[in-house]
Design a protein around this motif. Structure first.
Motif, PDB file in Angstrom:
ATOM      1  N   PRO A 235     -11.434  -9.899  -5.581  1.00  0.00           N
ATOM      2  CA  PRO A 235     -12.627 -10.054  -6.436  1.00  0.00           C
ATOM      3  C   PRO A 235     -13.866 -10.420  -5.615  1.00  0.00           C
ATOM      4  O   PRO A 235     -14.985 -10.159  -6.038  1.00  0.00           O
ATOM      5  N   VAL A 236     -13.650 -11.035  -4.459  1.00  0.00           N
ATOM      6  CA  VAL A 236     -14.791 -11.374  -3.615  1.00  0.00           C
ATOM      7  C   VAL A 236     -14.900 -10.317  -2.525  1.00  0.00           C
ATOM      8  O   VAL A 236     -13.933 -10.047  -1.804  1.00  0.00           O
ATOM      9  N   ALA A 237     -16.053  -9.688  -2.446  1.00  0.00           N
ATOM     10  CA  ALA A 237     -16.245  -8.561  -1.536  1.00  0.00           C
ATOM     11  C   ALA A 237     -15.931  -8.959  -0.105  1.00  0.00           C
ATOM     12  O   ALA A 237     -16.148 -10.095   0.308  1.00  0.00           O
ATOM     13  N   GLY A 238     -15.399  -7.994   0.640  1.00  0.00           N
ATOM     14  CA  GLY A 238     -15.170  -8.228   2.063  1.00  0.00           C
ATOM     15  C   GLY A 238     -13.738  -8.590   2.401  1.00  0.00           C
ATOM     16  O   GLY A 238     -13.372  -8.606   3.564  1.00  0.00           O
ATOM     17  N   TRP A 239     -12.914  -8.881   1.407  1.00  0.00           N
ATOM     18  CA  TRP A 239     -11.501  -9.194   1.672  1.00  0.00           C
ATOM     19  C   TRP A 239     -10.614  -8.176   0.969  1.00  0.00           C
ATOM     20  O   TRP A 239     -10.887  -7.802  -0.170  1.00  0.00           O
ATOM     21  N   TYR A 240      -9.540  -7.758   1.662  1.00  0.00           N
ATOM     22  CA  TYR A 240      -8.683  -6.688   1.149  1.00  0.00           C
ATOM     23  C   TYR A 240      -7.223  -7.115   1.163  1.00  0.00           C
ATOM     24  O   TYR A 240      -6.818  -7.973   1.946  1.00  0.00           O
ATOM     25  N   LYS A 241      -6.437  -6.471   0.265  1.00  0.00           N
ATOM     26  CA  LYS A 241      -5.002  -6.761   0.139  1.00  0.00           C
ATOM     27  C   LYS A 241      -4.247  -5.450  -0.021  1.00  0.00           C
ATOM     28  O   LYS A 241      -4.836  -4.433  -0.386  1.00  0.00           O
ATOM     29  N   PRO A 242      -2.922  -5.442   0.242  1.00  0.00           N
ATOM     30  CA  PRO A 242      -2.181  -4.171   0.256  1.00  0.00           C
ATOM     31  C   PRO A 242      -1.752  -3.660  -1.119  1.00  0.00           C
ATOM     32  O   PRO A 242      -1.384  -2.495  -1.238  1.00  0.00           O
ATOM     33  N   THR A 243      -1.725  -4.523  -2.130  1.00  0.00           N
ATOM     34  CA  THR A 243      -1.307  -4.038  -3.455  1.00  0.00           C
ATOM     35  C   THR A 243      -2.205  -4.656  -4.513  1.00  0.00           C
ATOM     36  O   THR A 243      -2.942  -5.613  -4.251  1.00  0.00           O
ATOM     37  N   SER A 244      -2.129  -4.097  -5.703  1.00  0.00           N
ATOM     38  CA  SER A 244      -2.776  -4.710  -6.846  1.00  0.00           C
ATOM     39  C   SER A 244      -1.711  -4.946  -7.908  1.00  0.00           C
ATOM     40  O   SER A 244      -1.140  -4.006  -8.453  1.00  0.00           O
TER      41      SER A 244
END
Ligand SMILES: [Zn+2]
Ligand SMILES: [Zn+2]
Length: 438
Positions: A235-244
């Protein structure tokens, strides 16, 4: 000076010993698959169990272990886990509940419980956040009773839902709390990030969290062709994760995603090597005179994904078997050989390219061909080395040819096989015997 030192000893030493013995508790083995030196050693600590409730602790512990073992990759690596229980009793049952959280549920009594590790609900104003407040006791109990632990979970004897992570994982005996502990093990054992947005203070580069969304170089680039793995923004721009919403690090009740599962598997294989035992011992060069078995005893994942190569001086001679037989007649005298067993877990759970370098185990034996047939050269005593063509007294691995009158008188004799030729004859002086290994 001497007097002062003596006084110090008298005052300090008993106090020191007392403090240590305070932390000595019985250790039970719940699951033992192999040596502590080559297993993940899980320690379960009870909190809020009175001395009379240790049977309940054991069955609660078994339920937790069952849910851990039904969670990949622990399902596949059951044989890599030992589980120990330290029977630490509390004065009272349960966990403290101040009732001060902003999300108080209806019906759980407000109470202060005198439990050993100080477990309580409502930490940081969050009701389900059950934490242990006496870390010093946890540290001392572990150091005193099971210093070789790899993973620790405190089981709190309360039927209400709750748990927490950090250095140690905490879970109550609520049926869903095991899921909390397994999620928390993701933090404490593998340093995984939450895949829900836990707040900017928890955002950092982890196996499953990054600021680099470039598909060519993202941390989980090896998994991008394996749905549902992708590049999802927090939800906070700039951070990523492998699944939703597809990983236990985001929501309980889901399995770990492939990226987190790989992290667990790497950690397990960092700590446990595939070979438990090697026979014969390979700490010194071996001289072979008879066909000899070489074996490894492996710790097998289920299904068994171990790949085994046997090599003699780098040439492949066998695969997959845990034992090969070498006949020294096929070796050349005067040459040194290296027999190797090379073992690699080919699990599909790991795609990282450094896996083979990090986790392949190689067992080497240094081998020479010995004197294969030991022939008597003249009449004389068996135990006289100069009697024999090999220049040494036969042993249980010697093929022996007796071509003269040989006396066994000094001690018992042994050989692998004996053949007689010509006038060959053994004269036994009672009570001496010849022992044949074959
Ligand atoms: Zn978490
Ligand atoms: Zn994940």
């Amino acid at each position: 000076m001497k007097t002062i030192a003596l006084v110090w000893l008298i005052v300090q030493l008993p106090a020191y010993l007392l403090a240590q013995s305070d932390f000595v508790f019985p250790v039970d083995t719940l699951v033992k698959t192999g040596p502590i030196s080559n297993r993940i050693n899980i320690c379960l600590l009870p909190d809020g169990y009175q001395a009379s409730e240790m049977t309940k602790f054991r069955s609660d512990a078994q339920l937790f272990v069952n849910s851990l073992q039904s969670s990949a990759p622990f399902t596949q690596y059951k044989a890599y886990l030992n589980v120990f229980l330290i029977r630490v009793p509390s004065n009272q049952s349960g966990a403290s509940h101040a009732g001060t959280a902003s999300d108080e549920p209806f019906g759980q009594p407000i109470e202060t419980i005198d439990n050993y590790f100080g477990s309580q609900f409502d930490t940081y104003g969050i009701h389900r956040l059950v934490t242990v407040n006496n870390y010093t006791r946890v540290t001392n109990v572990l150091a005193t009773n099971l210093p070789d632990y790899d993973m620790v979970v405190v089981l709190v004897n309360s039927p209400y839902y709750g748990g927490s992570g950090g250095g140690i994982s905490v879970a109550t005996t609520h049926p869903s709390s095991g899921e909390i502990a397994i999620h928390e093990i993701g933090h404490s054992f593998v340093s995984l990030a939450d895949e829900y947005w836990a707040g900017p203070q928890y955002a950092s580069e982890r196996l499953n969290m990054t600021q680099n969304p470039n598909p060519a170089s993202i941390r989980w680039k090896d998994w991008l062709n394996a749905p549902p793995i992708g590049i999802f923004q927090h939800p906070v721009a700039g951070w990523y994760k492998p699944t939703s919403y597809n990983c236990k690090m985001e929501a309980l009740g889901l399995p770990f995603c492939a990226v987190c599962r790989e992290g667990f598997t790497n950690r397990i294989l960092d700590l446990v090597h595939p070979v438990d035992e090697v026979l014969p011992h390979n700490d010194a060069p071996l001289t072979l005179t008879i066909p000899t078995k070489f074996s490894i005893k492996t710790v097998r994942p289920d299904p068994n994904t171990l790949h085994i190569d046997w090599l003699l001086n780098g040439q492949l001679i066998d695969q997959q078997n845990e034992m090969v037989t070498l006949d020294p007649a096929a070796l050349q005298a005067g040459q040194t050989y290296q027999l190797s067993a090379r073992i690699l877990d080919t699990t599909a759970f790991i795609r990282s390219t450094d896996h083979a370098n990090l986790h392949r185990q190689t067992v080497n034996w240094t081998i020479q061909r010995g004197c294969l047939v030991n022939i008597s050269q003249r009449a004389g005593d068996w135990h006289d080395p100069t009697l024999w063509s090999c220049g040494s007294v036969p042993t249980s691995t010697s093929q022996v040819i007796i071509a003269h009158k040989v006396r066994i008188s000094i001690a018992d004799a042994s050989a692998y096989q004996v053949r007689f030729e010509g006038d060959g004859h053994i004269n036994y002086v009672e009570p001496r015997r010849l022992w044949l290994a074959n």
